[in-house]
Design an enzyme around this catalytic site. Sequence first.
Site, PDB file in Angstrom:
ATOM      1  N   ASP A  75       7.698  26.569 -28.978  1.00 58.72           N
ATOM      2  CA  ASP A  75       8.053  27.188 -30.480  1.00 58.72           C
ATOM      3  C   ASP A  75       8.682  26.616 -31.286  1.00 58.72           C
ATOM      4  O   ASP A  75       9.020  25.104 -31.614  1.00 58.72           O
ATOM      5  CB  ASP A  75       9.211  28.210 -29.611  1.00 58.72           C
ATOM      6  CG  ASP A  75       8.992  29.469 -29.353  1.00 58.72           C
ATOM      7  OD1 ASP A  75       7.910  29.103 -28.904  1.00 58.72           O
ATOM      8  OD2 ASP A  75       9.681  29.567 -28.485  1.00 58.72           O
ATOM      9  N   ARG A  78       5.803  22.750 -23.975  1.00 55.34           N
ATOM     10  CA  ARG A  78       6.829  21.691 -23.963  1.00 55.34           C
ATOM     11  C   ARG A  78       6.683  20.662 -23.246  1.00 55.34           C
ATOM     12  O   ARG A  78       7.701  20.010 -22.428  1.00 55.34           O
ATOM     13  CB  ARG A  78       8.072  22.083 -23.576  1.00 55.34           C
ATOM     14  CG  ARG A  78       8.675  22.983 -24.910  1.00 55.34           C
ATOM     15  CD  ARG A  78       8.775  21.941 -26.593  1.00 55.34           C
ATOM     16  NE  ARG A  78       9.630  21.350 -26.396  1.00 55.34           N
ATOM     17  CZ  ARG A  78      10.344  20.621 -27.160  1.00 55.34           C
ATOM     18  NH1 ARG A  78       9.261  20.056 -28.222  1.00 55.34           N
ATOM     19  NH2 ARG A  78      11.159  19.532 -26.840  1.00 55.34           N
ATOM     20  N   LYS A 131      10.296  32.039 -16.666  1.00 52.15           N
ATOM     21  CA  LYS A 131       9.666  30.847 -17.190  1.00 52.15           C
ATOM     22  C   LYS A 131      10.194  29.039 -17.123  1.00 52.15           C
ATOM     23  O   LYS A 131       9.435  27.929 -16.728  1.00 52.15           O
ATOM     24  CB  LYS A 131       9.220  31.152 -18.373  1.00 52.15           C
ATOM     25  CG  LYS A 131       8.633  30.281 -19.670  1.00 52.15           C
ATOM     26  CD  LYS A 131       8.101  30.208 -20.951  1.00 52.15           C
ATOM     27  CE  LYS A 131       9.069  30.341 -22.246  1.00 52.15           C
ATOM     28  NZ  LYS A 131       9.304  28.569 -22.695  1.00 52.15           N
ATOM     29  N   ASN A 132      11.356  28.949 -17.472  1.00 53.06           N
ATOM     30  CA  ASN A 132      11.768  27.866 -17.578  1.00 53.06           C
ATOM     31  C   ASN A 132      11.929  26.656 -16.685  1.00 53.06           C
ATOM     32  O   ASN A 132      12.577  25.750 -16.464  1.00 53.06           O
ATOM     33  CB  ASN A 132      13.583  27.439 -18.784  1.00 53.06           C
ATOM     34  CG  ASN A 132      12.697  28.784 -20.490  1.00 53.06           C
ATOM     35  OD1 ASN A 132      11.493  28.562 -20.701  1.00 53.06           O
ATOM     36  ND2 ASN A 132      13.667  28.796 -20.809  1.00 53.06           N
ATOM     37  N   ASP A 159      18.302  31.339 -26.547  1.00 50.93           N
ATOM     38  CA  ASP A 159      17.228  32.155 -26.180  1.00 50.93           C
ATOM     39  C   ASP A 159      17.425  33.545 -26.689  1.00 50.93           C
ATOM     40  O   ASP A 159      16.423  34.692 -26.934  1.00 50.93           O
ATOM     41  CB  ASP A 159      16.362  31.964 -25.426  1.00 50.93           C
ATOM     42  CG  ASP A 159      16.118  30.445 -25.233  1.00 50.93           C
ATOM     43  OD1 ASP A 159      16.289  29.527 -26.136  1.00 50.93           O
ATOM     44  OD2 ASP A 159      14.936  30.369 -25.032  1.00 50.93           O
ATOM     45  N   VAL A 210      21.964  25.204 -31.700  1.00 47.35           N
ATOM     46  CA  VAL A 210      20.998  24.152 -30.484  1.00 47.35           C
ATOM     47  C   VAL A 210      20.345  23.837 -31.628  1.00 47.35           C
ATOM     48  O   VAL A 210      19.740  22.879 -31.039  1.00 47.35           O
ATOM     49  CB  VAL A 210      20.615  25.137 -29.187  1.00 47.35           C
ATOM     50  CG1 VAL A 210      19.743  24.476 -28.377  1.00 47.35           C
ATOM     51  CG2 VAL A 210      21.876  25.217 -28.799  1.00 47.35           C
TER      52      VAL A 210
HETATM   53  C1  UD1 Z   1      14.494  24.487 -23.513  1.00 52.48           C
HETATM   54  C2  UD1 Z   1      13.771  25.563 -23.353  1.00 52.48           C
HETATM   55  C3  UD1 Z   1      14.422  26.590 -24.374  1.00 52.48           C
HETATM   56  C4  UD1 Z   1      15.795  26.230 -25.284  1.00 52.48           C
HETATM   57  C5  UD1 Z   1      16.412  24.976 -24.706  1.00 52.48           C
HETATM   58  C6  UD1 Z   1      18.054  24.804 -25.180  1.00 52.48           C
HETATM   59  C7  UD1 Z   1      11.759  24.807 -21.619  1.00 52.48           C
HETATM   60  C8  UD1 Z   1      10.950  25.080 -21.048  1.00 52.48           C
HETATM   61  N1  UD1 Z   1      12.919  25.816 -22.929  1.00 52.48           N
HETATM   62  O1  UD1 Z   1      14.614  23.952 -24.197  1.00 52.48           O
HETATM   63  O2  UD1 Z   1      14.188  28.037 -24.172  1.00 52.48           O
HETATM   64  O3  UD1 Z   1      15.519  26.949 -25.598  1.00 52.48           O
HETATM   65  O4  UD1 Z   1      16.271  24.449 -23.704  1.00 52.48           O
HETATM   66  O5  UD1 Z   1      18.343  25.654 -23.976  1.00 52.48           O
HETATM   67  O6  UD1 Z   1      12.637  24.647 -20.780  1.00 52.48           O
HETATM   68  N2  UD1 Z   1      16.689  17.459 -29.070  1.00 52.48           N
HETATM   69  C9  UD1 Z   1      16.987  15.795 -29.474  1.00 52.48           C
HETATM   70  N3  UD1 Z   1      16.359  15.465 -29.265  1.00 52.48           N
HETATM   71  C10 UD1 Z   1      15.288  15.225 -27.862  1.00 52.48           C
HETATM   72  C11 UD1 Z   1      15.668  16.685 -27.256  1.00 52.48           C
HETATM   73  C12 UD1 Z   1      15.829  16.759 -27.685  1.00 52.48           C
HETATM   74  O7  UD1 Z   1      17.593  15.657 -30.932  1.00 52.48           O
HETATM   75  O8  UD1 Z   1      14.876  13.954 -27.170  1.00 52.48           O
HETATM   76  C13 UD1 Z   1      17.351  18.229 -29.640  1.00 52.48           C
HETATM   77  C14 UD1 Z   1      16.615  19.576 -30.146  1.00 52.48           C
HETATM   78  O9  UD1 Z   1      15.853  19.450 -31.696  1.00 52.48           O
HETATM   79  C15 UD1 Z   1      17.439  20.976 -30.218  1.00 52.48           C
HETATM   80  C16 UD1 Z   1      18.328  20.616 -28.750  1.00 52.48           C
HETATM   81  O10 UD1 Z   1      17.943  19.079 -28.688  1.00 52.48           O
HETATM   82  O11 UD1 Z   1      17.956  20.529 -31.465  1.00 52.48           O
HETATM   83  C17 UD1 Z   1      17.804  21.207 -27.909  1.00 52.48           C
HETATM   84  O12 UD1 Z   1      17.087  21.328 -26.596  1.00 52.48           O
HETATM   85  P1  UD1 Z   1      16.670  21.262 -26.069  1.00 52.48           P
HETATM   86  O13 UD1 Z   1      17.818  20.840 -24.884  1.00 52.48           O
HETATM   87  O14 UD1 Z   1      15.852  19.555 -25.047  1.00 52.48           O
HETATM   88  O15 UD1 Z   1      15.914  21.675 -25.289  1.00 52.48           O
HETATM   89  P2  UD1 Z   1      14.030  21.926 -24.523  1.00 52.48           P
HETATM   90  O16 UD1 Z   1      14.041  21.116 -23.330  1.00 52.48           O
HETATM   91  O17 UD1 Z   1      13.132  21.775 -25.016  1.00 52.48           O
END
Ligand code: UD1
Length: 469
Positions: free
Chosen positions: A119, A94, A22-23, A313, A335
Amino acid sequence: MEILKIKGGTPLQGQIKAAGAKNAMTKLLVASLLSDKTCTFYNVPNILDVEITVNLCREIGSEITWDKSAKILKITTRELKTSYVPQRYSGSNRIPILMIGALLGRTDEDIIVPTIGGDLIGSRPVDLHIHALQKLGAHIEYRIMKKEGAYLAQAHQGLKGAVISLSYPSVGATENTILAAVRAKGTTLIKNAAIEPEIIDLILFLQKLGANIMVDVDRTICIQQAHQFQEVEHTVLADRNEVASYAMAAVSTKGKVFIEGAEHLNMIAFLNKLREIGGGFNVKQNGIEFFYAGSLKGGLHLETDVHPGFMTDWQQPFVVLLTQCQGASVIHETVYENRFGYTHMLKEMGADIELFTQCLGGKQCRFASSNHHHSLVVKGPTPLKAHDFSIPDLRAGFAYVMAALLAPETSTISNVDFLDRGYEDLVAKLTSLGADISRQPLVKKTLPDKSKAALHQMLKKSDTEVLQM
Ligand code: UD1
């Protein structure tokens, strides 16, 4: 609306095939928007998040054919019909925010994308995405639209390569920056980038499309502007979340499941922890077999982390697995600050879990001085009683499925849309492994007239709607 009914107590036995990730698939679709060439994807998972992303792409002009039984999807975006992603996609997943990175270099028009969903596992900000794209020369602002907010982005003067240092290796921010950098003038360096397997899959796709991208050992990703694009054929990597989910279900139910297509390289951290608690696995030529190898032992310290660490996850279903292990284990979630909400239902089932705001274990994480419950201690083994669940997020959803598979009576699970977002053919796969699971329409329970009258009196409300519980 539908619910799942699961009668647990049966060891899972048999063989399934891993779905495409999915990701990865959702991002690959967005990446295809960078060019007007046809991209053909194989091993495409038939899940709701891909369906949503397909609709998003169609909305802005992509022509898509998707043979779901063959798992082949072809996408061509000859020209953009619009660069406005409608508000109805707000909160759907997302993906819309990543459209900015892909579209900035493709159009001079303003790009409008609604605020994002996914989520509810923490505040999930997008500041890192926005700062990185601004550094490449994009103008981005947040506007309140009719109902909710939206991001307005444009790069009328074009994008220019830059050095971007992420304060945290965010998966989404890394992907967004890579997508924008492919069409930015010159070279872009992303320091402290995320290097998750799904990002490497995206890079493989982009290399086939025409981009030159290097990943260094120190988390630096170097992207050179692509001048020409070509047609691409790409097989999506296996979903390591799905693989780990079924692996944990197999071991916790004392069963044995072979997952065809499971990729060893992307499961290293998971397999290490599985072995530490006594779970069995055999890496075969075309997949991995997971099995119960005798009593499971706790005493584990597990910290979720960015890749190559233990993936966040995997954490929720792993906690269910730890309820079946002898002794106490400690989990430190580094995370997301708010990924333990699901544990209260496990406790109601009989699990022995205690939450802590401190960082339990090796290192102080970003949430050390916040007041979030982001560590827990789980003691086992504890039998789990059946429960009626309502799913709060995708991976918690699978944790509940696992818990229900362990409880000998019948559990019900609502909000199954969350599972549909990420698990292909969940009911069919579990049924083939011997689980007693079915999907049924949600029947609203109407209270008997006597109870209705009593409740009316109590609530002093005449609206019978509230009694349709
Ligand atoms: C993706 C995955 C999700 C997985 C996560 C971490 C998808 C669709 N989802 O989510 O399944 O759990 O990676 O492996 O691929 N953060 C900030 N600022 C930002 C962006 C992120 O502070 O601009 C923080 C978030 O709040 C979180 C952490 O960084 O605490 C990780 O987020 P991120 O790695 O961006 O996860 P996603 O890409 O949303």
